[in-house]
Design an enzyme around this catalytic site. Structure first.
Site, PDB file in Angstrom:
ATOM      1  N   ILE A 156       0.705  -1.385  -0.080  1.00  0.00           N
ATOM      2  CA  ILE A 156      -0.069   0.042   0.059  1.00  0.00           C
ATOM      3  C   ILE A 156       1.003   1.183   0.158  1.00  0.00           C
ATOM      4  O   ILE A 156       0.651   2.127  -0.659  1.00  0.00           O
ATOM      5  CB  ILE A 156      -0.956   0.152   1.152  1.00  0.00           C
ATOM      6  CG1 ILE A 156      -1.819  -1.363   0.983  1.00  0.00           C
ATOM      7  CG2 ILE A 156      -1.616   1.179   1.381  1.00  0.00           C
ATOM      8  CD1 ILE A 156      -2.907  -1.650   2.284  1.00  0.00           C
ATOM      9  N   ASP A 175      10.485   2.508   7.101  1.00  0.00           N
ATOM     10  CA  ASP A 175      10.031   1.531   7.282  1.00  0.00           C
ATOM     11  C   ASP A 175      11.004   0.665   8.073  1.00  0.00           C
ATOM     12  O   ASP A 175      12.099   1.004   8.029  1.00  0.00           O
ATOM     13  CB  ASP A 175       9.764   0.565   5.760  1.00  0.00           C
ATOM     14  CG  ASP A 175       9.027  -0.843   6.002  1.00  0.00           C
ATOM     15  OD1 ASP A 175       7.867  -0.664   5.316  1.00  0.00           O
ATOM     16  OD2 ASP A 175       9.656  -1.564   6.250  1.00  0.00           O
ATOM     17  N   ALA A 236      -4.389   2.593   8.131  1.00  0.00           N
ATOM     18  CA  ALA A 236      -3.714   1.180   8.285  1.00  0.00           C
ATOM     19  C   ALA A 236      -4.807   0.491   9.634  1.00  0.00           C
ATOM     20  O   ALA A 236      -5.496  -0.228   8.936  1.00  0.00           O
ATOM     21  CB  ALA A 236      -2.511   1.462   8.924  1.00  0.00           C
ATOM     22  N   ARG A 237      -4.436   0.819  10.759  1.00  0.00           N
ATOM     23  CA  ARG A 237      -5.278   0.121  11.772  1.00  0.00           C
ATOM     24  C   ARG A 237      -5.306   1.312  13.058  1.00  0.00           C
ATOM     25  O   ARG A 237      -4.367   1.851  13.181  1.00  0.00           O
ATOM     26  CB  ARG A 237      -4.563  -1.041  12.353  1.00  0.00           C
ATOM     27  CG  ARG A 237      -4.798  -2.197  11.511  1.00  0.00           C
ATOM     28  CD  ARG A 237      -6.261  -2.755  11.514  1.00  0.00           C
ATOM     29  NE  ARG A 237      -6.489  -4.151  10.885  1.00  0.00           N
ATOM     30  CZ  ARG A 237      -6.740  -3.927   9.627  1.00  0.00           C
ATOM     31  NH1 ARG A 237      -6.791  -2.936   8.568  1.00  0.00           N
ATOM     32  NH2 ARG A 237      -6.498  -5.211   8.831  1.00  0.00           N
ATOM     33  N   ASP A 261      -9.902   6.384   8.804  1.00  0.00           N
ATOM     34  CA  ASP A 261     -10.683   5.503   8.096  1.00  0.00           C
ATOM     35  C   ASP A 261     -10.784   4.085   9.191  1.00  0.00           C
ATOM     36  O   ASP A 261     -11.691   3.155   9.144  1.00  0.00           O
ATOM     37  CB  ASP A 261      -9.916   4.729   6.768  1.00  0.00           C
ATOM     38  CG  ASP A 261     -10.840   3.787   6.251  1.00  0.00           C
ATOM     39  OD1 ASP A 261     -12.104   4.130   6.007  1.00  0.00           O
ATOM     40  OD2 ASP A 261     -10.283   2.661   5.543  1.00  0.00           O
ATOM     41  N   GLU A 266     -14.113  -0.685  16.377  1.00  0.00           N
ATOM     42  CA  GLU A 266     -15.115  -0.661  15.245  1.00  0.00           C
ATOM     43  C   GLU A 266     -16.246  -1.429  15.733  1.00  0.00           C
ATOM     44  O   GLU A 266     -16.215  -2.484  16.068  1.00  0.00           O
ATOM     45  CB  GLU A 266     -14.200  -0.944  14.147  1.00  0.00           C
ATOM     46  CG  GLU A 266     -12.891  -0.065  13.778  1.00  0.00           C
ATOM     47  CD  GLU A 266     -12.239  -0.488  12.218  1.00  0.00           C
ATOM     48  OE1 GLU A 266     -12.749  -1.023  11.753  1.00  0.00           O
ATOM     49  OE2 GLU A 266     -11.316   0.272  12.055  1.00  0.00           O
ATOM     50  N   HIS A 285     -13.806   2.332   7.875  1.00  0.00           N
ATOM     51  CA  HIS A 285     -12.853   1.050   7.219  1.00  0.00           C
ATOM     52  C   HIS A 285     -13.244   0.776   5.913  1.00  0.00           C
ATOM     53  O   HIS A 285     -13.800  -0.463   5.664  1.00  0.00           O
ATOM     54  CB  HIS A 285     -13.065   0.064   8.013  1.00  0.00           C
ATOM     55  CG  HIS A 285     -11.875  -0.981   8.127  1.00  0.00           C
ATOM     56  ND1 HIS A 285     -11.396  -1.671   9.390  1.00  0.00           N
ATOM     57  CD2 HIS A 285     -11.119  -1.290   7.349  1.00  0.00           C
ATOM     58  CE1 HIS A 285     -10.378  -2.215   9.006  1.00  0.00           C
ATOM     59  NE2 HIS A 285     -10.182  -2.128   7.833  1.00  0.00           N
ATOM     60  N   GLY A 287     -11.117   1.466   3.249  1.00  0.00           N
ATOM     61  CA  GLY A 287     -10.116   1.750   2.534  1.00  0.00           C
ATOM     62  C   GLY A 287     -10.128   0.604   1.189  1.00  0.00           C
ATOM     63  O   GLY A 287      -9.657   1.002   0.087  1.00  0.00           O
ATOM     64  N   ALA A 288     -10.304  -0.663   1.766  1.00  0.00           N
ATOM     65  CA  ALA A 288     -10.354  -1.769   0.491  1.00  0.00           C
ATOM     66  C   ALA A 288     -11.723  -1.677  -0.061  1.00  0.00           C
ATOM     67  O   ALA A 288     -11.954  -3.087  -0.714  1.00  0.00           O
ATOM     68  CB  ALA A 288      -9.664  -3.012   0.905  1.00  0.00           C
TER      69      ALA A 288
END
Ligand code: NAD
Length: 323
Positions: A156, A175, A236-237, A261, A266, A285, A287-288
């Site tokens: 991503i 990263d 992400a989370r 998001d 949740e 949530h 995103g995808a």
């Protein structure tokens, strides 16, 4: 040979149709949320594989599924699955890496532009009959010329970097695995240590998994080192950002805005203070959450599941029990 698969998340009618269309004929699907308690227990005992999106698959579920041979996540983050319990039972867990990268990367850009252009404010006031042509003009910005800091440069992160660069940003990344310098040059990316990245980014977006070491990666100390114009995009989370600290940082203008998001709980609690802040865009949530992504993810998930159950080589297994 027919295999029995249980899908454990909520299933909406159109999505159920898509699943049934996509599943190969060798897979018989049951939908956990359509089963009553006793019926659910009986079906779970017999299933060959569980397919899961965001529902929790804990040790109890894994052990209750006496015949379980495979767990397939439709997505990337496997923090909702007790992988240790699957390991103990010798059950491989697979995900669908990269399939949702386009959707999440596009959402990252959408949320960035929406925050920069105060889109929700302008829409709300325009449809009410106002003409907010000048209201936010001096608080609206372009992505061009800004520093976009990515935390996490996996599938991503890389897709987000390409799209952000097309809008004229300079992309910095952090990263835990740094790319070879030639690769950084080829992709036009600049590596920065975490503290430098968060201090220099105008746009900061999150693309790391939720792990013990990434829990509350961004909390008050980190917000205080950011620039007051920084906007944060969390696709992400939830647990990666300390939400209480974020609400304080926004209130005290340590940072300028946030688009969220994914949440610490949740669905997000409607009393969460972030939901009533002007500088926040909240999504659920998604995103995808596109049909394009769903098709790619389901195809991969069912191909993996069928392959594994038929004893064939199987892609994307993330634990060490490929027996
Ligand atoms: P990926 O595995 O391809 O990339 C994750 C990157 O994070 C890797 O490069 C890895 O080295 C890096 N990383 C891991 N731990 C780190 C740490 N402690 N510090 C720094 N870097 C670290 O995964 P991806 O496909 O890019 O997805 C990233 C995350 O996005 C997923 O784990 C998931 O939680 C989230 N996600 C959200 C949605 C959504 O709907 N909003 C959809 C898909 C994925």
């Amino acid at each position: 040979m027919a295999y029995h698969i249980m899908y454990v998340d909520d299933v909406f009618p159109a999505f159920k149709d898509l699943m049934l269309e996509t599943a190969p004929s060798s897979l018989t699907l049951s939908f956990a949320k359509e089963l009553k308690d006793k019926e659910y227990d009986e079906v779970l005992k017999k299933v060959d594989a569980i397919v899961v999106a965001t529902e929790v698959v804990d040790e109890h579920t894994i052990n209750q599924a006496e015949n379980l041979k495979f767990i397939q996540k439709t997505g990337v983050g496997i923090d909702n699955i007790d992988v240790e319990a699957a390991n103990r039972k010798g059950v491989p867990v697979a995900n669908t890496p990269g399939m949702n990268a386009t959707g999440v990367a596009e959402l990252t850009i959408l949320l960035t532009l929406a925050l920069y252009r105060n889109l929700l404010y302008v829409h709300e006031h325009t449809v009410q009959g106002d003409w907010p042509m000048w209201d936010v003009r001096l608080e609206s910005y372009e992505m061009a010329g800004k520093i976009h800091g990515l935390i996490g440069l996996g599938n991503i992160g890389k897709e987000t970097a390409k799209r952000s660069q097309a809008f004229g940003t300079t992309v910095f990344y952090y990263d835990k695995f740094r790319l070879p310098v030639e690769e950084e040059e080829r992709l036009g990316l600049v590596y920065k240590p975490f503290q430098e990245l968060i201090a220099e980014a105008d746009i900061l977006s999150l693309h790391v998994p939720l792990l013990p070491e990434t829990k509350h990666l961004l909390s008050m100390g980190e917000f205080m080192t950011m620039k007051p114009n920084t906007i944060l995009i969390n696709v992400a989370r939830g647990g990666i950002v300390d939400e209480a600290a974020l609400a304080k940082a926004l209130a005290t203008k340590e940072i300028a805005g946030a688009a969220i998001d994914v949440w610490e709980g949740e669905p997000v609690n409607k009393n969460n203070p972030l939901l009533s802040m002007d500088q926040v865009i909240a999504t659920s949530h998604i995103g995808a959450g596109t049909k394009d992504t769903l098709k790619k993810v389901l195809n991969t998930a069912f191909t993996n599941t069928e392959s594994y159950l038929a004893g064939k080589e199987t892609a994307h297994i993330i634990n060490q029990v490929n027996v």
